[in-house]
Design a protein around this motif. Structure first.
Motif, PDB file in Angstrom:
ATOM      1  N   ARG A  61      55.055  -4.274   2.085  1.00  0.00           N
ATOM      2  CA  ARG A  61      54.423  -5.588   2.254  1.00  0.00           C
ATOM      3  C   ARG A  61      55.469  -6.697   2.302  1.00  0.00           C
ATOM      4  NH1 ARG A  61      53.492 -10.004   0.119  1.00  0.00           N
ATOM      5  NH2 ARG A  61      54.708  -9.453  -1.740  1.00  0.00           N
ATOM      6  N   GLU A  62      56.431  -6.632   1.390  1.00  0.00           N
ATOM      7  CA  GLU A  62      57.493  -7.632   1.366  1.00  0.00           C
ATOM      8  C   GLU A  62      58.326  -7.598   2.646  1.00  0.00           C
ATOM      9  OE1 GLU A  62      58.484  -8.018  -3.443  1.00  0.00           O
ATOM     10  OE2 GLU A  62      59.782  -6.845  -2.112  1.00  0.00           O
ATOM     11  N   ALA A  63      58.613  -6.389   3.125  1.00  0.00           N
ATOM     12  CA  ALA A  63      59.434  -6.264   4.329  1.00  0.00           C
ATOM     13  C   ALA A  63      58.727  -6.852   5.546  1.00  0.00           C
ATOM     14  CB  ALA A  63      59.777  -4.791   4.569  1.00  0.00           C
ATOM     15  N   LEU A  64      57.428  -6.600   5.677  1.00  0.00           N
ATOM     16  CA  LEU A  64      56.673  -7.152   6.806  1.00  0.00           C
ATOM     17  C   LEU A  64      56.596  -8.678   6.709  1.00  0.00           C
ATOM     18  CD1 LEU A  64      53.749  -4.571   7.009  1.00  0.00           C
ATOM     19  CD2 LEU A  64      55.629  -4.855   8.650  1.00  0.00           C
ATOM     20  N   GLU A  65      56.379  -9.167   5.491  1.00  0.00           N
ATOM     21  CA  GLU A  65      56.328 -10.613   5.283  1.00  0.00           C
ATOM     22  C   GLU A  65      57.677 -11.256   5.631  1.00  0.00           C
ATOM     23  OE1 GLU A  65      54.305 -13.159   1.810  1.00  0.00           O
ATOM     24  OE2 GLU A  65      56.163 -12.177   1.182  1.00  0.00           O
ATOM     25  N   ALA A  97      59.916 -10.058   7.674  1.00  0.00           N
ATOM     26  CA  ALA A  97      60.137  -9.954   9.117  1.00  0.00           C
ATOM     27  C   ALA A  97      59.462 -11.105   9.843  1.00  0.00           C
ATOM     28  CB  ALA A  97      59.621  -8.608   9.630  1.00  0.00           C
ATOM     29  N   GLY A  98      58.227 -11.432   9.435  1.00  0.00           N
ATOM     30  CA  GLY A  98      57.535 -12.560  10.059  1.00  0.00           C
ATOM     31  C   GLY A  98      58.254 -13.876   9.820  1.00  0.00           C
ATOM     32  N   GLU A  99      58.727 -14.081   8.580  1.00  0.00           N
ATOM     33  CA  GLU A  99      59.461 -15.310   8.278  1.00  0.00           C
ATOM     34  C   GLU A  99      60.761 -15.391   9.078  1.00  0.00           C
ATOM     35  OE1 GLU A  99      59.976 -15.014   4.113  1.00  0.00           O
ATOM     36  OE2 GLU A  99      57.910 -15.607   3.604  1.00  0.00           O
ATOM     37  N   GLN A 100      61.422 -14.244   9.243  1.00  0.00           N
ATOM     38  CA  GLN A 100      62.680 -14.247   9.986  1.00  0.00           C
ATOM     39  C   GLN A 100      62.453 -14.528  11.467  1.00  0.00           C
ATOM     40  OE1 GLN A 100      65.333 -14.288   8.423  1.00  0.00           O
ATOM     41  NE2 GLN A 100      66.954 -13.977   9.940  1.00  0.00           N
ATOM     42  N   VAL A 101      61.357 -14.024  12.006  1.00  0.00           N
ATOM     43  CA  VAL A 101      61.026 -14.319  13.405  1.00  0.00           C
ATOM     44  C   VAL A 101      60.859 -15.821  13.588  1.00  0.00           C
ATOM     45  CG1 VAL A 101      59.237 -14.093  15.171  1.00  0.00           C
ATOM     46  CG2 VAL A 101      60.028 -12.074  13.934  1.00  0.00           C
ATOM     47  N   ASN A 102      60.158 -16.472  12.659  1.00  0.00           N
ATOM     48  CA  ASN A 102      59.975 -17.925  12.727  1.00  0.00           C
ATOM     49  C   ASN A 102      61.303 -18.665  12.635  1.00  0.00           C
ATOM     50  OD1 ASN A 102      57.292 -18.640  13.198  1.00  0.00           O
ATOM     51  ND2 ASN A 102      56.693 -18.228  11.077  1.00  0.00           N
ATOM     52  N   ASP A 103      62.179 -18.168  11.759  1.00  0.00           N
ATOM     53  CA  ASP A 103      63.474 -18.836  11.595  1.00  0.00           C
ATOM     54  C   ASP A 103      64.343 -18.714  12.850  1.00  0.00           C
ATOM     55  OD1 ASP A 103      62.745 -19.551   9.059  1.00  0.00           O
ATOM     56  OD2 ASP A 103      63.848 -17.923   8.057  1.00  0.00           O
ATOM     57  N   LEU A 104      64.231 -17.595  13.533  1.00  0.00           N
ATOM     58  CA  LEU A 104      65.076 -17.352  14.704  1.00  0.00           C
ATOM     59  C   LEU A 104      64.522 -17.969  15.980  1.00  0.00           C
ATOM     60  CD1 LEU A 104      66.043 -13.610  14.070  1.00  0.00           C
ATOM     61  CD2 LEU A 104      67.472 -15.629  13.697  1.00  0.00           C
ATOM     62  N   ASP A 105      63.206 -18.085  16.043  1.00  0.00           N
ATOM     63  CA  ASP A 105      62.606 -18.576  17.292  1.00  0.00           C
ATOM     64  C   ASP A 105      61.268 -19.237  16.970  1.00  0.00           C
ATOM     65  OD1 ASP A 105      61.599 -19.063  19.797  1.00  0.00           O
ATOM     66  OD2 ASP A 105      62.000 -17.057  20.585  1.00  0.00           O
ATOM     67  N   ASP A 106      61.254 -20.587  17.065  1.00  0.00           N
ATOM     68  CA  ASP A 106      60.017 -21.315  16.766  1.00  0.00           C
ATOM     69  C   ASP A 106      58.892 -20.987  17.742  1.00  0.00           C
ATOM     70  OD1 ASP A 106      61.240 -22.541  14.645  1.00  0.00           O
ATOM     71  OD2 ASP A 106      61.851 -24.311  15.809  1.00  0.00           O
ATOM     72  N   ASP A 107      59.236 -20.585  18.946  1.00  0.00           N
ATOM     73  CA  ASP A 107      58.214 -20.296  19.953  1.00  0.00           C
ATOM     74  C   ASP A 107      57.578 -18.918  19.780  1.00  0.00           C
ATOM     75  OD1 ASP A 107      58.650 -22.750  21.134  1.00  0.00           O
ATOM     76  OD2 ASP A 107      60.233 -21.979  22.475  1.00  0.00           O
ATOM     77  N   ALA A 108      58.150 -18.095  18.908  1.00  0.00           N
ATOM     78  CA  ALA A 108      57.625 -16.736  18.720  1.00  0.00           C
ATOM     79  C   ALA A 108      56.652 -16.691  17.549  1.00  0.00           C
ATOM     80  CB  ALA A 108      58.771 -15.758  18.510  1.00  0.00           C
ATOM     81  N   TYR A 109      55.882 -17.775  17.396  1.00  0.00           N
ATOM     82  CA  TYR A 109      54.966 -17.852  16.256  1.00  0.00           C
ATOM     83  C   TYR A 109      53.874 -16.779  16.315  1.00  0.00           C
ATOM     84  CZ  TYR A 109      52.204 -20.421  19.719  1.00  0.00           C
ATOM     85  OH  TYR A 109      51.513 -20.790  20.856  1.00  0.00           O
ATOM     86  N   ALA A 110      53.470 -16.389  17.546  1.00  0.00           N
ATOM     87  CA  ALA A 110      52.428 -15.363  17.669  1.00  0.00           C
ATOM     88  C   ALA A 110      52.923 -14.032  17.090  1.00  0.00           C
ATOM     89  CB  ALA A 110      52.013 -15.192  19.119  1.00  0.00           C
ATOM     90  N   LEU A 111      54.161 -13.684  17.397  1.00  0.00           N
ATOM     91  CA  LEU A 111      54.729 -12.451  16.859  1.00  0.00           C
ATOM     92  C   LEU A 111      54.880 -12.549  15.346  1.00  0.00           C
ATOM     93  CD1 LEU A 111      56.011  -9.675  17.283  1.00  0.00           C
ATOM     94  CD2 LEU A 111      58.208 -10.837  17.700  1.00  0.00           C
ATOM     95  N   ALA A 112      55.310 -13.716  14.866  1.00  0.00           N
ATOM     96  CA  ALA A 112      55.444 -13.915  13.421  1.00  0.00           C
ATOM     97  C   ALA A 112      54.092 -13.756  12.733  1.00  0.00           C
ATOM     98  CB  ALA A 112      56.040 -15.288  13.138  1.00  0.00           C
ATOM     99  N   ASP A 113      53.028 -14.277  13.363  1.00  0.00           N
ATOM    100  CA  ASP A 113      51.687 -14.144  12.788  1.00  0.00           C
ATOM    101  C   ASP A 113      51.257 -12.683  12.703  1.00  0.00           C
ATOM    102  OD1 ASP A 113      51.499 -16.840  12.449  1.00  0.00           O
ATOM    103  OD2 ASP A 113      50.286 -17.206  14.255  1.00  0.00           O
ATOM    104  N   ARG A 114      51.630 -11.889  13.693  1.00  0.00           N
ATOM    105  CA  ARG A 114      51.258 -10.470  13.670  1.00  0.00           C
ATOM    106  C   ARG A 114      51.887  -9.748  12.482  1.00  0.00           C
ATOM    107  NH1 ARG A 114      52.877  -8.493  19.502  1.00  0.00           N
ATOM    108  NH2 ARG A 114      52.300  -6.450  18.623  1.00  0.00           N
TER     109      ARG A 114
END
Length: 240
Positions: free
Chosen positions: A136-140, A142-159
């Motif tokens: 659970r922590e790893a998935l959470e 991963a989503g936060e890191q996606v947001n940090d790396l790319d603001d436009d990839a919010y859909a992937l971060a939400d998944r």
């Protein structure tokens, strides 16, 4: 004759030292990091099952070095000896976490009672150190890191965030299941024992076939009961 001390890794994952019956060897094991246990099994020393593998190896190796320096005869498997162990080769190559989960799955399938099943499943469900919480922590993360790396990839971060919430739901579904797991199989064992007693009792009370046959023969040879037939009264003929 030197005291022989055996340090081994148990099926549960705990490292145990046996044979340290005198105060000096017990003190050395405690100094290395072992916890002393005195019960009806006798004195022994154990590392908690939550101790990381690398730390288990370091503690066991250090304990063996001190005991040997004090002229004790120590048996230590290569898997716990830093001087002899080789880097572990995982069955799944670089996917070490998956290999560990496969091992847990094998232990679950090998459980022979509810208590051992609960101890193994605890490696998955422990609220702080269990595998589900780590996933659970790893998935959470991963989503936060996606947001940090790319603001436009919010859909992937939400998944990734949704997947993390699914794990939380699974944890909530299985919370407080420890006591129920420990009772698994106990009811069926009691039922089987009760059924065996009942079957034996019924068999003891049952009439034997020979006795039934004797009753039938006795009934067929008995004389038939006499039946009295009543006739209606005859009408009198009037005299002339």
């Amino acid at each position: 004759m030197p005291t022989s001390i055996i340090i081994t890794s148990e099926f549960s994952g705990s490292v145990v030292a046996k044979g340290a019956t005198d105060d000096l060897s017990a003190q050395l094991l405690r100094h290395a990091g072992f916890k002393q246990i005195d019960d009806w099994h006798g004195r022994r020393h154990r590392l908690p099952t939550t101790t990381p593998l690398a730390e288990q190896v370091a503690i066991a190796s250090h304990a063996a070095e001190m005991l040997r320096a004090a002229r004790y005869d120590v048996t230590l498997p290569p898997s716990l000896d830093t001087a002899r162990m080789s880097p572990p080769v995982h069955a799944l190559g670089p996917y070490a976490a998956g290999a560990e989960l496969l091992s847990i799955t094998d232990q679950i399938r090998a459980a022979d009672d509810g208590a051992s099943l609960q101890r193994t499943v605890d490696h998955l469900l422990h609220p702080e150190h269990g595998a589900l919480e780590r996933v659970r922590e790893a998935l959470e993360a991963a989503g936060e890191q996606v947001n940090d790396l790319d603001d436009d990839a919010y859909a992937l971060a939400d998944r990734f965030g949704f997947a993390s919430e699914f794990i939380s739901s699974a944890q909530s579904e299985l919370v407080d299941s420890e006591a129920e797991l420990r009772r698994v199989g106990a009811a069926s064992t009691s039922y089987s024992a009760a059924r065996t007693v009942r079957d034996h009792r019924d068999a003891a009370l049952a009439t034997s076939p020979a006795a039934n046959q004797a009753k039938v023969s006795s009934a067929s040879s008995a004389p038939a009961p006499c039946s009295v037939t009543s006739h209606p009264p005859r009408a009198s003929t009037p005299r002339r």
